[in-house]
Design a protein around this motif. Structure first.
Motif, PDB file in Angstrom:
ATOM      1  N   GLN A  90      -5.815   1.918  17.892  1.00 60.30           N
ATOM      2  CA  GLN A  90      -4.438   1.774  17.221  1.00 60.30           C
ATOM      3  C   GLN A  90      -3.818   0.704  17.688  1.00 60.30           C
ATOM      4  O   GLN A  90      -3.106  -0.204  17.282  1.00 60.30           O
ATOM      5  CB  GLN A  90      -3.813   3.090  17.400  1.00 60.30           C
ATOM      6  CG  GLN A  90      -2.273   3.261  16.729  1.00 60.30           C
ATOM      7  CD  GLN A  90      -1.685   4.566  16.602  1.00 60.30           C
ATOM      8  OE1 GLN A  90      -2.506   5.622  16.798  1.00 60.30           O
ATOM      9  NE2 GLN A  90      -0.533   4.585  16.717  1.00 60.30           N
ATOM     10  N   TYR A 120       0.779  -1.164  -0.141  1.00 59.43           N
ATOM     11  CA  TYR A 120      -0.129   0.060   0.049  1.00 59.43           C
ATOM     12  C   TYR A 120       0.809   1.313   0.167  1.00 59.43           C
ATOM     13  O   TYR A 120       0.363   2.176   0.056  1.00 59.43           O
ATOM     14  CB  TYR A 120      -1.039   0.013   1.246  1.00 59.43           C
ATOM     15  CG  TYR A 120      -1.720  -1.457   1.191  1.00 59.43           C
ATOM     16  CD1 TYR A 120      -2.738  -1.552   0.307  1.00 59.43           C
ATOM     17  CD2 TYR A 120      -1.476  -2.298   1.996  1.00 59.43           C
ATOM     18  CE1 TYR A 120      -3.349  -2.708   0.277  1.00 59.43           C
ATOM     19  CE2 TYR A 120      -2.221  -3.457   2.029  1.00 59.43           C
ATOM     20  CZ  TYR A 120      -3.316  -3.610   1.291  1.00 59.43           C
ATOM     21  OH  TYR A 120      -3.861  -4.874   1.219  1.00 59.43           O
ATOM     22  N   GLU A 156      -8.202   3.391  11.873  1.00 60.63           N
ATOM     23  CA  GLU A 156      -9.103   4.499  12.038  1.00 60.63           C
ATOM     24  C   GLU A 156     -10.507   4.417  11.061  1.00 60.63           C
ATOM     25  O   GLU A 156     -11.663   4.568  11.564  1.00 60.63           O
ATOM     26  CB  GLU A 156      -8.615   5.791  11.755  1.00 60.63           C
ATOM     27  CG  GLU A 156      -7.433   6.319  12.880  1.00 60.63           C
ATOM     28  CD  GLU A 156      -6.712   7.423  12.398  1.00 60.63           C
ATOM     29  OE1 GLU A 156      -6.973   7.908  11.345  1.00 60.63           O
ATOM     30  OE2 GLU A 156      -5.759   7.934  13.389  1.00 60.63           O
ATOM     31  N   ARG A 157     -10.404   3.982   9.811  1.00 65.69           N
ATOM     32  CA  ARG A 157     -11.400   3.920   8.847  1.00 65.69           C
ATOM     33  C   ARG A 157     -12.312   2.685   9.344  1.00 65.69           C
ATOM     34  O   ARG A 157     -13.449   2.970   8.951  1.00 65.69           O
ATOM     35  CB  ARG A 157     -10.720   3.615   7.282  1.00 65.69           C
ATOM     36  CG  ARG A 157     -10.269   4.757   6.734  1.00 65.69           C
ATOM     37  CD  ARG A 157      -9.945   4.132   5.245  1.00 65.69           C
ATOM     38  NE  ARG A 157      -9.127   3.113   4.926  1.00 65.69           N
ATOM     39  CZ  ARG A 157      -7.850   3.211   4.832  1.00 65.69           C
ATOM     40  NH1 ARG A 157      -7.039   4.125   4.967  1.00 65.69           N
ATOM     41  NH2 ARG A 157      -7.267   1.974   4.703  1.00 65.69           N
ATOM     42  N   ARG A 158     -11.723   1.817  10.136  1.00 64.97           N
ATOM     43  CA  ARG A 158     -12.595   0.769  10.410  1.00 64.97           C
ATOM     44  C   ARG A 158     -13.226   0.751  11.906  1.00 64.97           C
ATOM     45  O   ARG A 158     -13.856   0.108  12.292  1.00 64.97           O
ATOM     46  CB  ARG A 158     -11.761  -0.474  10.213  1.00 64.97           C
ATOM     47  CG  ARG A 158     -11.481  -0.882   8.777  1.00 64.97           C
ATOM     48  CD  ARG A 158     -10.971  -2.487   8.668  1.00 64.97           C
ATOM     49  NE  ARG A 158     -10.669  -2.614   7.239  1.00 64.97           N
ATOM     50  CZ  ARG A 158     -10.677  -3.964   6.769  1.00 64.97           C
ATOM     51  NH1 ARG A 158     -10.562  -4.921   7.577  1.00 64.97           N
ATOM     52  NH2 ARG A 158     -10.305  -4.129   5.436  1.00 64.97           N
ATOM     53  N   GLY A 159     -12.697   2.054  12.429  1.00 67.44           N
ATOM     54  CA  GLY A 159     -13.252   2.163  13.852  1.00 67.44           C
ATOM     55  C   GLY A 159     -12.572   1.441  14.903  1.00 67.44           C
ATOM     56  O   GLY A 159     -13.033   1.043  16.001  1.00 67.44           O
ATOM     57  N   HIS A 160     -11.304   1.112  14.724  1.00 69.35           N
ATOM     58  CA  HIS A 160     -10.758   0.061  15.651  1.00 69.35           C
ATOM     59  C   HIS A 160      -9.616   1.111  16.451  1.00 69.35           C
ATOM     60  O   HIS A 160      -8.981   1.987  15.812  1.00 69.35           O
ATOM     61  CB  HIS A 160      -9.919  -1.089  14.930  1.00 69.35           C
ATOM     62  CG  HIS A 160     -10.903  -2.058  14.399  1.00 69.35           C
ATOM     63  ND1 HIS A 160     -12.095  -2.653  14.859  1.00 69.35           N
ATOM     64  CD2 HIS A 160     -10.803  -2.436  13.064  1.00 69.35           C
ATOM     65  CE1 HIS A 160     -12.644  -3.470  14.419  1.00 69.35           C
ATOM     66  NE2 HIS A 160     -12.017  -3.474  13.097  1.00 69.35           N
ATOM     67  N   GLU A 171      -1.010   1.590   8.537  1.00 68.81           N
ATOM     68  CA  GLU A 171      -1.805   0.505   9.454  1.00 68.81           C
ATOM     69  C   GLU A 171      -2.913   1.535  10.338  1.00 68.81           C
ATOM     70  O   GLU A 171      -4.062   1.225  10.476  1.00 68.81           O
ATOM     71  CB  GLU A 171      -1.275  -0.574  10.254  1.00 68.81           C
ATOM     72  CG  GLU A 171      -2.003  -1.495  11.100  1.00 68.81           C
ATOM     73  CD  GLU A 171      -2.845  -2.317  10.221  1.00 68.81           C
ATOM     74  OE1 GLU A 171      -3.535  -3.289  10.891  1.00 68.81           O
ATOM     75  OE2 GLU A 171      -2.719  -2.252   8.870  1.00 68.81           O
ATOM     76  N   ARG A 172      -2.391   2.476  10.734  1.00 69.47           N
ATOM     77  CA  ARG A 172      -3.271   3.177  11.797  1.00 69.47           C
ATOM     78  C   ARG A 172      -4.136   3.870  10.906  1.00 69.47           C
ATOM     79  O   ARG A 172      -5.639   3.885  11.344  1.00 69.47           O
ATOM     80  CB  ARG A 172      -2.252   4.685  12.227  1.00 69.47           C
ATOM     81  CG  ARG A 172      -3.036   5.578  13.345  1.00 69.47           C
ATOM     82  CD  ARG A 172      -2.349   6.426  13.619  1.00 69.47           C
ATOM     83  NE  ARG A 172      -1.115   6.997  12.516  1.00 69.47           N
ATOM     84  CZ  ARG A 172      -1.709   8.118  11.891  1.00 69.47           C
ATOM     85  NH1 ARG A 172      -2.834   8.582  11.869  1.00 69.47           N
ATOM     86  NH2 ARG A 172      -0.969   8.612  11.071  1.00 69.47           N
ATOM     87  N   LYS A 173      -4.037   4.392   9.823  1.00 64.43           N
ATOM     88  CA  LYS A 173      -4.985   4.954   8.944  1.00 64.43           C
ATOM     89  C   LYS A 173      -6.049   3.896   8.635  1.00 64.43           C
ATOM     90  O   LYS A 173      -7.372   4.168   8.674  1.00 64.43           O
ATOM     91  CB  LYS A 173      -4.606   5.418   7.701  1.00 64.43           C
ATOM     92  CG  LYS A 173      -3.773   6.844   7.945  1.00 64.43           C
ATOM     93  CD  LYS A 173      -2.962   7.494   6.573  1.00 64.43           C
ATOM     94  CE  LYS A 173      -2.529   8.646   6.859  1.00 64.43           C
ATOM     95  NZ  LYS A 173      -1.786   9.121   5.367  1.00 64.43           N
ATOM     96  N   ARG A 174      -5.654   2.604   8.366  1.00 65.61           N
ATOM     97  CA  ARG A 174      -6.845   1.422   8.161  1.00 65.61           C
ATOM     98  C   ARG A 174      -7.700   1.306   9.438  1.00 65.61           C
ATOM     99  O   ARG A 174      -8.849   1.104   9.209  1.00 65.61           O
ATOM    100  CB  ARG A 174      -6.013   0.290   7.772  1.00 65.61           C
ATOM    101  CG  ARG A 174      -6.841  -0.821   7.294  1.00 65.61           C
ATOM    102  CD  ARG A 174      -6.094  -2.275   7.198  1.00 65.61           C
ATOM    103  NE  ARG A 174      -5.690  -2.702   8.456  1.00 65.61           N
ATOM    104  CZ  ARG A 174      -6.292  -3.801   9.057  1.00 65.61           C
ATOM    105  NH1 ARG A 174      -7.694  -3.812   8.648  1.00 65.61           N
ATOM    106  NH2 ARG A 174      -5.933  -3.989  10.356  1.00 65.61           N
TER     107      ARG A 174
END
Length: 356
Positions: free
Chosen positions: A200, A149, A194-198, A189-192
């Protein structure tokens, strides 16, 4: 003849098995085996010529199975090396150094090369899991995130940690690419998450889980052989990781691209050397891989008009490890790329590359 196109990739496993046998035997066999591997690749690629074949292979289960076999093979290689270390079959500093170099080389070849193919198969959970475990042997599980990515999006640009600007020393690149690559993996991975509401810092974080895989390997080695064996394995793993960054260095060194433009075959160094292609699952066809990242290794084309490396993969690695020789040989290649393959925009970027 179609059967031979399946069998040729088995050379990968033969080399791994021979390395495991040498490491288990210990003694001077290891240095001889290491020299044999180097000569096999350097002379084999020199004398074997190029492989420009593009066969149509329909039995994808066989081709995938050949990749999956890398994990038990790597376990066998590392296990043989550790067994010899614990048993004292590396009796001299030379034998110990040869064991680290050969084991790390196998971690890079059997582990990282296969993992590179497997982590691209994001819709195949088994392949992705095996690929991440292979990367755990070189403490490089973040590669599965950053490569997919980050690198494939920003290759040959200033934003890509794996692309070395012109004039950079390979040893400095190992440090830079490792640090920036891990930062990039964490950011992606942090951005992913955040998008999924998990959160960090949670079990959902693939970077954390990946590092824990490497920690688990270290713990297993500690349990088996104690602190000395753990340090030995860590040295092999770090050498394997360094080889990954050397390969990144030579695959994209000095090439430039506007990140707003599509990736083209000219943005990667390629090689079609027969022996490297057959024993590395067509990693050599890197130009097509970056132009069409979703294609499995058996469908990659040779692209003989793409910018070409100095030689096969191991030959090019050896040259890269000698910076004066590397720059002496690569400068004319970059000048030819600027003249014949770059567009006007890329020539302007090339003139700026390496100045800061």
């Amino acid at each position: 003849m179609n059967v031979l196109h399946y069998l040729k990739f088995c050379l990968f496993h033969v080399i791994g098995l021979l390395a495991a046998a040498a490491l288990y035997a210990g003694g001077d066999t290891i240095a001889a085996s290491l020299l044999g591997v180097v000569l096999f690749y350097v002379l084999g690629d020199l004398l074997g010529g190029d492989d420009l074949s593009t066969p149509s292979l329909r039995h994808h289960a066989i081709l995938t199975g050949q990749l999956w076999l890398a994990l038990p093979l790597l376990l066998l290689i590392v296990g043989a090396s550790l067994d010899s270390f614990i048993a004292g079959r590396y009796a001299t500093p030379v034998q110990l150094a040869a064991a680290v170099l050969l084991t790390g080389l196998m971690i890079g070849m059997i582990g990282t090369i296969t993992a590179h193919e497997l982590v691209h198969r994001t819709k195949e959970p088994a392949s992705l899991l095996i690929g991440r475990w292979l990367l755990a042997f070189s403490f490089a599980t973040g590669f599965a995130i950053e490569h997919m990515y980050g690198h494939h999006r920003y290759v040959s640009t200033r934003e890509d940690p794996a692309t070395a600007p012109r004039g950079r020393n390979v040893y400095w690149h190992i440090v830079c690419s490792t640090i920036k690559g891990n930062i990039s993996a964490w950011t992606l991975e942090r951005k992913r998450l955040e998008r999924r509401g998990h959160r960090q810092y949670s079990w959902h974080n693939m970077v954390i889980r990946g590092h824990l895989m490497s920690v688990l390997l270290l713990a297993a080695v500690w349990y088996w052989g104690g602190a000395a064996a753990t340090l030995f394995f860590a040295a092999c793993a770090l050498w394997g990781k360094a080889l990954l960054e050397v390969v990144n260095y030579m695959e994209h060194y000095g090439l430039v691209r506007n990140p707003a433009r599509p990736v083209q075959p000219r943005h990667s160094w390629n090689t079609n050397k027969r022996l490297s292609s057959w024993t590395m699952f067509n990693l050599t066809r890197h130009s097509h891989h970056h132009a069409r990242a979703g294609l499995p290794y058996e469908e990659l084309h040779p692209y003989p008009d793409a910018p070409m490396m100095i030689g096969g993969y191991l030959s090019t690695i050896l040259v890269a490890l000698v910076p004066p020789l590397w720059h002496h040989l690569m400068t004319p290649r970059l000048q030819a790329w600027d003249r014949h393959q770059a567009n006007d925009e890329e020539r302007a970027l090339a003139a700026q590359s390496g100045r800061d």
